[in-house]
Design a protein around this motif. Sequence first.
Motif, short mmCIF file in Angstrom:
data_model
loop_
_atom_site.label_atom_id
_atom_site.label_comp_id
_atom_site.label_asym_id
_atom_site.label_seq_id
_atom_site.Cartn_x
_atom_site.Cartn_y
_atom_site.Cartn_z
N ASP A 295 34.94 10.33 55.39
CA ASP A 295 35.72 11.51 54.99
C ASP A 295 35.88 12.49 56.16
N SER B 72 34.75 17.04 47.84
CA SER B 72 36.00 16.29 48.01
C SER B 72 36.95 16.68 46.88
N ASP C 18 30.18 11.22 54.00
CA ASP C 18 30.77 12.55 53.89
C ASP C 18 29.68 13.58 54.22
#
Length: 257
Positions: free
Chosen positions: A199, A73, A173
């Motif tokens: 995400d 990220s 994620d």
Amino acid sequence: MAANGGDANGVSSALEAKELKTEIHSNDSPKTLLKNDALYEYMLNTMVYPRENEFMRELRLITKKHTYGFMSSPPEEGQLLSLLLKVIGAKDTIEVGAFTGCSVLATALALPDDGRVVAIDVSREYFDLGLPVIKKAGVAHKVDFREGPAMPILDELFADEANEGRFDFAFVDADKGSYVEYHERLLRLVRAGGVLAYDNTLWGGSVALEDDSALTESDQDIRRSVMAFNAMIAADPRVEAVQLPVADGVTLCRRIA
Ligand SMILES: C[S@@+](CC[C@H](N)C(=O)[O-])C[C@H]1O[C@@H](n2cnc3c(N)ncnc32)[C@H](O)[C@@H]1O
């Protein structure tokens, strides 16, 4: 023309220009939906980098060198998570998909000293790359890393009654095809009023492309999964949800009941 060489249609035109099988994410492209590189640079240079924690920066630079560094990220997302965790006063959190630990570190730094993040990943090897930095940052005691596929680990957590509604926050994620199932499990593990963050929910903007756009098979699969997940969340009365065009798209859900 936008700064990235596309036009007002952004992703669509860029993909068409490159013709077949363009990958949505790679190490050559920044992880942002802002399709104007100068604007993204402005944001990074004025707000993100000056406020970046020194250990977050160290881990970001280590991760950047990894073959799959693009999976991490971006720093503005870590800062969003950090602020959110502090705003809701989170103490116990879950992360599904830790990779080298950038978002785990952001979480651990934001939690109180007796806080815990249960961080799940199929690969310990990835996580071990970031662990020395997490230790150096003095927050390793807040990280409970669990190696393996997330689904059985979440089921195992849920099998213990004490874990029902125990968590304040979850960050997902990992494999996009499982988001719907993760949501069901996490809704039981996260307390009412707690937050679930997902995400990559705009998958490089591909959710707005035509179905027959020239994407790799993998990106097509992920795009379909993400779109199905988004439709499910939009209609889920158990959560209050907001879609943020931050990074690759972040969906925040507040569990209502
Ligand atoms: C996008 S990366 C996570 C990035 C990380 N959150 C960060 O901010 O740096 C996705 C991770 O999910 C892991 N993963 C994929 N499928 C999984 C599964 N079924 N269970 C657990 N982890 C999984 C991969 O090994 C990979 O490390």
